[in-house]
Design an enzyme around this catalytic site. Structure first.
Site, PDB file in Angstrom:
ATOM      1  N   PHE A 152     -54.688  31.287  -3.792  1.00 44.32           N
ATOM      2  CA  PHE A 152     -54.110  30.200  -2.994  1.00 44.32           C
ATOM      3  C   PHE A 152     -52.659  30.021  -3.410  1.00 44.32           C
ATOM      4  O   PHE A 152     -52.372  29.805  -4.590  1.00 44.32           O
ATOM      5  CB  PHE A 152     -54.874  28.881  -3.172  1.00 44.32           C
ATOM      6  CG  PHE A 152     -54.330  27.808  -2.268  1.00 44.32           C
ATOM      7  CD1 PHE A 152     -54.699  27.763  -0.929  1.00 44.32           C
ATOM      8  CD2 PHE A 152     -53.403  26.881  -2.732  1.00 44.32           C
ATOM      9  CE1 PHE A 152     -54.149  26.805  -0.076  1.00 44.32           C
ATOM     10  CE2 PHE A 152     -52.862  25.918  -1.883  1.00 44.32           C
ATOM     11  CZ  PHE A 152     -53.233  25.884  -0.549  1.00 44.32           C
ATOM     12  N   ASP A 243     -48.145  32.512 -10.108  1.00 50.32           N
ATOM     13  CA  ASP A 243     -48.186  31.189  -9.493  1.00 50.32           C
ATOM     14  C   ASP A 243     -48.840  30.246 -10.505  1.00 50.32           C
ATOM     15  O   ASP A 243     -50.058  30.265 -10.694  1.00 50.32           O
ATOM     16  CB  ASP A 243     -48.986  31.268  -8.192  1.00 50.32           C
ATOM     17  CG  ASP A 243     -49.124  29.908  -7.510  1.00 50.32           C
ATOM     18  OD1 ASP A 243     -48.874  28.879  -8.163  1.00 50.32           O
ATOM     19  OD2 ASP A 243     -49.505  29.892  -6.326  1.00 50.32           O
ATOM     20  N   LYS A 272     -47.466  21.108  -9.185  1.00 48.65           N
ATOM     21  CA  LYS A 272     -48.432  20.017  -9.344  1.00 48.65           C
ATOM     22  C   LYS A 272     -48.175  19.104 -10.554  1.00 48.65           C
ATOM     23  O   LYS A 272     -47.824  17.947 -10.393  1.00 48.65           O
ATOM     24  CB  LYS A 272     -49.847  20.576  -9.391  1.00 48.65           C
ATOM     25  CG  LYS A 272     -50.323  21.067  -8.012  1.00 48.65           C
ATOM     26  CD  LYS A 272     -51.793  21.375  -7.995  1.00 48.65           C
ATOM     27  CE  LYS A 272     -52.335  21.535  -6.589  1.00 48.65           C
ATOM     28  NZ  LYS A 272     -52.169  22.867  -5.999  1.00 48.65           N
TER      29      LYS A 272
HETATM   30  C1  LIG Z   1     -51.674  23.526  -4.865  1.00 49.70           C
HETATM   31  C2  LIG Z   1     -51.230  24.926  -5.030  1.00 49.70           C
HETATM   32  C3  LIG Z   1     -50.174  25.463  -4.270  1.00 49.70           C
HETATM   33  C4  LIG Z   1     -49.511  24.681  -3.181  1.00 49.70           C
HETATM   34  O1  LIG Z   1     -48.795  23.594  -3.673  1.00 49.70           O
HETATM   35  P1  LIG Z   1     -48.277  22.477  -2.636  1.00 49.70           P
HETATM   36  O2  LIG Z   1     -47.507  21.533  -3.507  1.00 49.70           O
HETATM   37  O3  LIG Z   1     -49.487  21.859  -1.998  1.00 49.70           O
HETATM   38  O4  LIG Z   1     -47.426  23.159  -1.646  1.00 49.70           O
HETATM   39  C5  LIG Z   1     -49.775  26.752  -4.537  1.00 49.70           C
HETATM   40  N1  LIG Z   1     -50.372  27.493  -5.479  1.00 49.70           N
HETATM   41  C6  LIG Z   1     -51.380  27.015  -6.226  1.00 49.70           C
HETATM   42  C7  LIG Z   1     -51.993  27.888  -7.288  1.00 49.70           C
HETATM   43  C8  LIG Z   1     -51.862  25.730  -6.018  1.00 49.70           C
HETATM   44  O5  LIG Z   1     -52.884  25.269  -6.732  1.00 49.70           O
END
Ligand SMILES: *Cc1c(COP(=O)(O)O)cnc(C)c1O
Length: 420
Positions: A152, A243, A272
């Site tokens: 994700f 990420d 986050k």
């Molecule tokens: C939540 C998340 C995103 C997206 O972040 P947003 O602030 O909602 O755009 C991207 N990568 C990972 C691993 C995430 O958990």
């Protein structure tokens, strides 16, 4: 402020009468499956809904509110910065941005930082940086980025394309070209994917992965897999992008998820937990791949004094109060307690896994109970949890969670399973 003072003492409140789900739904786009409670107050690891019911918050805004709710240091930083200067523009130097960047480079593998507002935007920037590096430095005309199934990376067009889950892409074609997918933690499959790109006369510019797949079901990366990827990237001149949006900023008991794998990325992203709940994202890289020049990339809000001043206070508080050691201890306690619950329900629960304070409880695939069912049952017992896919329930409390709160949450989960 004690939690008690946050509960309205008139016994009626104002929100309970005023909040209407129908009114909300009549005006807000229907993009989320929402649980039927409305939250209006928080303190530490507790939140209260508009009816005054108290919950232990093991969601923390999805791994975001690292210091919990209404933390004195957060209140102080927000108040000070809003009174001083909240927004100007990157047309000028912003001292708070420089200080936050310095904190980040001193506490990570990164040498340079670009600030934005969210995880998706940070990953979008990482994709652009990797492509620019491929074009400028490696003369790759048509660079390919490999990402993982069940990953994700966000909801912009490029990041839903990078996200290896068709359900997020459905209905939004044409997607962004230049992505190839491979199963996570599967080395031979990755090597095949790279070879296949080569055979097609194209070149892999970057591999983009999560150190632990969060949304995809709380799946920790395999150490040997990641170490071999690091080696392949070094040999072939491929950029390794991690990420760290969900697992970074102390969530795993170390500052960054990659520290659990014994490797360093070339490019990585955060969002986050970075601002403890204030919107901010960051793209970081080693100096050798810092190829952006003035005009290449920008964000109006990115790196403003407010977001950076508050995020710096969050980072410093995590460090000064030695919260990473709490994450390690509470994480172990939580996994042990969930494990004990799992062993009482061997027909229901397949596995408990995670790092630090990001943990998942996976339900058996052949039972009817879904992650949403279990989350609803936990809400009834006064604990907020979040699904990570159809069969995994995720536990991502504030990093300041106490021993007693972990016990309380686990007892509630045990009751939820008992009463399901
Ligand atoms: C939540 C998340 C995103 C997206 O972040 P947003 O602030 O909602 O755009 C991207 N990568 C990972 C691993 C995430 O958990």
């Amino acid at each position: 402020m004690s939690p008690e003072t946050l509960i309205r003492d008139d016994g009626l409140g104002t929100g309970a009468e005023q909040f209407s789900i129908d009114r909300f739904n009549a005006n807000v786009m229907n993009t989320y499956g929402r649980f039927p409670i409305a939250l209006e107050k928080g303190s530490g690891c507790k939140v209260w809904d508009t009816e005054g019911k108290e919950y232990l918050d093991f969601v923390a805004g999805i791994a975001t509110c690292t210091l919990g709710h209404a933390h004195p240091k957060l209140i102080e930083a927000v108040t000070e910065q809003i009174q001083k200067l909240h927004h100007v523009s990157n047309l000028y130097y912003i001292p708070e941005q420089g200080e936050l960047a310095a904190w980040l480079t001193e506490h990570s593998a990164g040498d340079r930082v670009f600030f934005c507002n969210s995880g998706a935007e940070a990953n979008e920037g990482a994709i652009k940086l990797a492509r620019k590096y491929a074009h400028d430095r490696l003369n790759i005309e048509d660079p390919v980025i490999i990402t993982a199934h069940a990953s994700f990376h966000g909801r912009t067009l490029a990041t839903i394309t990078a996200t290896g889950q068709p359900k997020y892409q459905k209905g939004f074609s044409p997607l962004v070209p230049g992505f190839v997918y491979t199963p996570y933690n599967d080395l031979p499959a990755l090597e095949n994917a790279i070879a296949e790109v080569d055979q097609n006369g194209r070149r892999v510019a970057a591999i983009l992965l999560e150190a632990l797949q969060g949304e995809g079901g709380v799946r920790p990366g395999d150490v040997a897999y990641f170490q071999k990827i690091r080696q392949i990237c070094d040999e072939k001149g491929i950029l390794l992008i991690l990420d760290e949006v969900q697992v970074g900023m102390g969530r795993t008991g170390r500052w960054w998820g990659y520290e659990n794998l014994g490797i360093e990325p070339d490019i990585f992203t955060s969002a986050k937990g970075l601002g403890g709940g204030i919107p901010i994202g960051a793209l970081m890289c080693k100096s050798f791949c810092d190829v952006f020049e003035p005009g290449n990339h920008a964000s109006t809000f990115g790196g403003n004094p407010f977001a950076c001043g508050v995020a710096l206070a969050v980072c410093q508080t995590l460090e000064r109060e030695n919260i990473l050691s709490n994450v390690q201890q509470r994480g172990e306690q939580l996994r042990n307690s969930l494990q004990a619950i799992a062993s009482e329900y061997p027909d229901l629960i397949a596995e408990v896994r995670g790092w630090g304070l990001i943990n998942g409880m996976e339900l058996k695939s052949d039972v009817e109970l879904t992650s949403i069912d279990l989350v609803n049952a936990a809400i009834a017992q006064g604990v907020l949890l979040v699904p990570a896919g159809p069969k995994v329930v995720r536990f991502v409390p504030p990093l300041i969670v106490t021993e007693a709160e972990v016990n309380q949450a686990c007892q509630a989960v045990a009751r939820a399973l008992h009463n399901r």
